[in-house]
Design a protein around this motif. Sequence first.
Motif, short mmCIF file in Angstrom:
data_model
loop_
_atom_site.label_atom_id
_atom_site.label_comp_id
_atom_site.label_asym_id
_atom_site.label_seq_id
_atom_site.Cartn_x
_atom_site.Cartn_y
_atom_site.Cartn_z
N UNK A 118 56.39 16.53 4.64
CA UNK A 118 55.65 15.93 3.54
C UNK A 118 56.42 16.05 2.22
N UNK A 119 57.03 17.20 2.00
CA UNK A 119 57.79 17.41 0.77
C UNK A 119 59.01 16.49 0.72
N UNK A 120 59.73 16.36 1.84
CA UNK A 120 60.89 15.47 1.89
C UNK A 120 60.48 14.04 1.60
N UNK A 121 59.36 13.64 2.18
CA UNK A 121 58.86 12.28 2.01
C UNK A 121 58.50 12.00 0.55
N UNK A 122 57.72 12.88 -0.05
CA UNK A 122 57.28 12.68 -1.43
C UNK A 122 58.45 12.76 -2.41
N UNK A 123 59.43 13.62 -2.12
CA UNK A 123 60.60 13.73 -2.99
C UNK A 123 61.41 12.45 -2.96
N UNK A 124 61.58 11.89 -1.76
CA UNK A 124 62.43 10.70 -1.62
C UNK A 124 61.73 9.41 -2.02
#
Length: 117
Positions: A27-33
Amino acid sequence: MKSGSMKMIEAQGNLCRDGLGTCEGCDQKCKTKHGPSSESSCDRSVGVALCTCFYQCTPPTPPSAPTRPTCNSGTTLCTEQCSDSCCDTNCAQSHDGGDGICNSIGNPRLCLCEYPC
């Protein structure tokens, strides 16, 4: 028993997906990107848990307006007294929307004027 939590995302407009590798920090990777409105999902059906990020694609750019054909003229000379800025001014006055520049190839130098036909 609790079944696997696979988020279902409704497509509104252009929905894109991006595979982000393993589900660790998915989720963090997704929201960051892809920004805070993106949603992540972990797919465990292939043996290894893989992270997929769903996000709103940017809308396609509308086609640009058809460009009008341009015409050229080179009837005046460029001199020390009338070089690029003078040529540009004269061109704009002679032709609506015209741009002028002194042609530095050859001698005498011509004021080349390009304008919408």
